[in-house]
Structures are given as C-alpha cells and as structure tokens.
Design a protein around this motif. Structure first.
Motif, PDB file in Angstrom:
ATOM      1  N   LEU A   1     -13.602   4.772  -1.039  1.00  0.00           N
ATOM      2  CA  LEU A   1     -12.478   5.293  -1.824  1.00  0.00           C
ATOM      3  C   LEU A   1     -12.940   5.731  -3.212  1.00  0.00           C
ATOM      4  O   LEU A   1     -13.960   5.277  -3.712  1.00  0.00           O
TER       5      LEU A   1
ATOM      6  N   ARG B   1      -5.696   1.421  -7.345  1.00  0.00           N
ATOM      7  CA  ARG B   1      -4.368   1.297  -6.739  1.00  0.00           C
ATOM      8  C   ARG B   1      -4.367   0.209  -5.663  1.00  0.00           C
ATOM      9  O   ARG B   1      -3.382  -0.512  -5.508  1.00  0.00           O
ATOM     10  N   VAL B   2      -5.468   0.080  -4.938  1.00  0.00           N
ATOM     11  CA  VAL B   2      -5.597  -1.032  -3.983  1.00  0.00           C
ATOM     12  C   VAL B   2      -5.550  -2.367  -4.730  1.00  0.00           C
ATOM     13  O   VAL B   2      -4.894  -3.319  -4.291  1.00  0.00           O
TER      14      VAL B   2
ATOM     15  N   GLU C   1      -3.148   9.047 -11.644  1.00  0.00           N
ATOM     16  CA  GLU C   1      -2.621   8.465 -10.404  1.00  0.00           C
ATOM     17  C   GLU C   1      -2.388   6.962 -10.554  1.00  0.00           C
ATOM     18  O   GLU C   1      -1.455   6.415  -9.961  1.00  0.00           O
TER      19      GLU C   1
ATOM     20  N   LEU D   1       0.839  -1.206   0.000  1.00  0.00           N
ATOM     21  CA  LEU D   1       0.000   0.000   0.000  1.00  0.00           C
ATOM     22  C   LEU D   1       0.872   1.254   0.000  1.00  0.00           C
ATOM     23  O   LEU D   1       0.537   2.255  -0.643  1.00  0.00           O
TER      24      LEU D   1
ATOM     25  N   ARG E   1       1.232   4.285  -2.795  1.00  0.00           N
ATOM     26  CA  ARG E   1       0.955   5.588  -2.169  1.00  0.00           C
ATOM     27  C   ARG E   1      -0.484   5.723  -1.672  1.00  0.00           C
ATOM     28  O   ARG E   1      -1.156   6.718  -1.933  1.00  0.00           O
ATOM     29  N   ILE E   2      -0.919   4.704  -0.938  1.00  0.00           N
ATOM     30  CA  ILE E   2      -2.288   4.740  -0.425  1.00  0.00           C
ATOM     31  C   ILE E   2      -2.391   4.087   0.963  1.00  0.00           C
ATOM     32  O   ILE E   2      -3.465   3.679   1.393  1.00  0.00           O
ATOM     33  N   SER E   3      -1.290   4.031   1.694  1.00  0.00           N
ATOM     34  CA  SER E   3      -1.261   3.326   2.983  1.00  0.00           C
ATOM     35  C   SER E   3      -2.202   3.945   4.016  1.00  0.00           C
ATOM     36  O   SER E   3      -2.699   3.248   4.903  1.00  0.00           O
ATOM     37  N   GLU E   4      -2.480   5.232   3.884  1.00  0.00           N
ATOM     38  CA  GLU E   4      -3.361   5.894   4.864  1.00  0.00           C
ATOM     39  C   GLU E   4      -4.808   5.427   4.759  1.00  0.00           C
ATOM     40  O   GLU E   4      -5.627   5.702   5.640  1.00  0.00           O
ATOM     41  N   GLN E   5      -5.134   4.703   3.685  1.00  0.00           N
ATOM     42  CA  GLN E   5      -6.507   4.223   3.490  1.00  0.00           C
ATOM     43  C   GLN E   5      -6.689   2.765   3.944  1.00  0.00           C
ATOM     44  O   GLN E   5      -7.723   2.162   3.678  1.00  0.00           O
TER      45      GLN E   5
ATOM     46  N   GLN F   1      -8.302   5.356  -6.336  1.00  0.00           N
ATOM     47  CA  GLN F   1      -7.762   4.727  -5.130  1.00  0.00           C
ATOM     48  C   GLN F   1      -8.068   3.234  -5.109  1.00  0.00           C
ATOM     49  O   GLN F   1      -7.211   2.419  -4.751  1.00  0.00           O
ATOM     50  N   GLN F   2      -9.289   2.862  -5.516  1.00  0.00           N
ATOM     51  CA  GLN F   2      -9.634   1.440  -5.542  1.00  0.00           C
ATOM     52  C   GLN F   2      -8.748   0.668  -6.518  1.00  0.00           C
ATOM     53  O   GLN F   2      -8.332  -0.457  -6.237  1.00  0.00           O
TER      54      GLN F   2
END
Length: 252
Positions: free
Chosen positions: A147, A154-155, A184, A131, A135-139, A151-152
C-alpha cells in the motif's frame, strides 16, 4: 458544563533530572471536543498526548481520562487502569506501526480478538466496517507494504477504531507522507471529527486546524502558552512566541 473527559492538573514531567519536558500543564478537554496541539519541535506536544494513554509517565500532578486517574511514576503503574484507558483511547502515530507479515484485515482483527475477546467472525465484520469508513475496504487482503503511505495511515486509523475508542489521539499523522497523500488522511480525520469523536491531534497542518479544531493549544518549552479558538489563535495570537511561530509556519 459536564465533567471533562480528559483533565490535566499541574502535570509535570522530566526526562532524567534536568530536561523538564512538561511544565505545570493545565488542560481540560470536553467530550466531543477537537483539539489541535501545535508548537515548535521539542515543545512537548507529543509527550503531552502520549501521557493520556500512559505511553509516557509523569512525576507530579494529576491526569484523569474518562474517570480513570493515572498515577505518577512515583506511585508505580496501575496496570488495570492503564489497560482500561487504552481500550478507550485509540492512537495513530507518525509511523504506521502495522505488522508487515499480516494482511490489512489481520492487522485490524488482532486487538478485537486478543484484547476485547471478540470472535474472529465478529472481529472481521467490525474490521471491514472500519475499512469501509476510511474508504479502503478493497485493500483488506493486501499486506501493508503493498500500500501507499496514505493508505497505510488510513489502515492504522481503522485499526485504532476497531476497539471503539471514546478518544482518538493523532501524533503528527501526516508528517511521514508525501504531499499528495496528506489530503486523503486529513479527509478521514475530518469525517471522524464531524461524527463527534473526541480528538487531540499534534499537527503542523494549519488548514486542518482552521477547519476542524474547536481549540488550538500552542506549546513552547514544555508549557501551554495559549489555547484559543482557531479564529482567535490565527487572527489574534496572544504572545510574541505564537506570532513568531505562525509567521514561519504559514509562510510554507
């Protein structure tokens, strides 16, 4: 040159008796190579890459993935080989295919625990590292529907990376996204490519192809019409069909 990590030899696939969706496919992909597959709708692009991890079968020819040979439909599935290949090949789809009732972190740890036999603690550490990579560890503790689409996706990429694949397949990963979210996702894919990951990507993002691809494979009516470096493909297309395709897609 080393043995290709993926090799198609005269591979044919039909849907039913009459729809010949892949025709005598010949393609060798070297380890670390980045391939962009493009072409009009219905040309067989997605079917081609879905054969690599046995989401689609085929009726004749050969397909070898990192030393493991997939059988034709007539020979019946070799489930052990399919399982081995799927642990080495990550795939990211147009739709994100995340489990909505699980948190982002739980979506990522599921396969490492169930498939790879990792402990939950080790799987969580691995998931957080991936994550961070996208670049999405905060989620991590949110649920997918909280999201954005970008973002989804990237997950979904991070989830595929959690099984430490040698090969990543992308099937139109940005086509379901709003325009402002596409960058992104492409940025993450560019980062993966720069790290040396073997990648095959079906996409209409021609800027990505020019930036990242070692080769562009152009398909039409189930055939590979041409494959060349991005410079040669975009500046000197070899066929009338590819020239027509580029004139339309680059207009937008």
């Amino acid at each position: 040159m080393n043995e290709p990590i993926i090799k198609f030899e005269r591979l044919n696939k039909w849907f039913g008796q009459h729809l010949h969706v892949l025709r005598d496919i010949e393609l060798a992909v070297q380890k670390g190579e980045r391939i962009v597959v493009c072409g009009p709708s219905g040309s067989g692009k997605s079917t081609l890459i879905r054969c690599i991890n046995a989401l689609e079968g085929f009726q004749s020819g050969r397909l070898v993935v990192d030393g493991d040979e997939l059988r034709t439909d007539a020979a019946g599935p070799d489930l052990k080989v399919i399982d081995q290949i799927r642990q080495k090949v990550g795939m990211v789809f147009q739709q994100f295919n995340l489990f909505p009732h699980l948190s982002v972190l739980d979506n990522l740890t599921l396969a490492p625990v169930k498939v790879a036999g990792m402990t939950p603690h080790a799987a969580q550490e691995l998931a957080m590292a991936q994550l961070e990579r996208v670049r999405i560890s905060e989620q991590a503790h949110k649920f997918p529907l909280q999201l954005s689409g970008g973002q989804q996706q990237r997950v979904a990429i991070a989830r595929a990376l959690c099984l430490k694949p040698k090969i990543m397949l992308f099937d139109e990963p940005t086509s379901a996204l709003d325009p402002e979210m596409i960058t992104e996702v492409l940025d993450v894919m560019i980062e993966l490519a720069s790290a040396g990951m073997t990648m095959l990507c079906v996409t209409h993002e021609m800027g990505f192809a020019k930036t990242v691809a070692d080769r562009v494979v152009f398909m039409d009516q189930g055939q590979i019409i041409e494959h060349n470096t991005p410079h040669e493909f975009f500046e000197h297309p070899q066929t009338e069909r590819s020239r027509d395709f580029l004139s339309k897609i680059l207009r937008h």
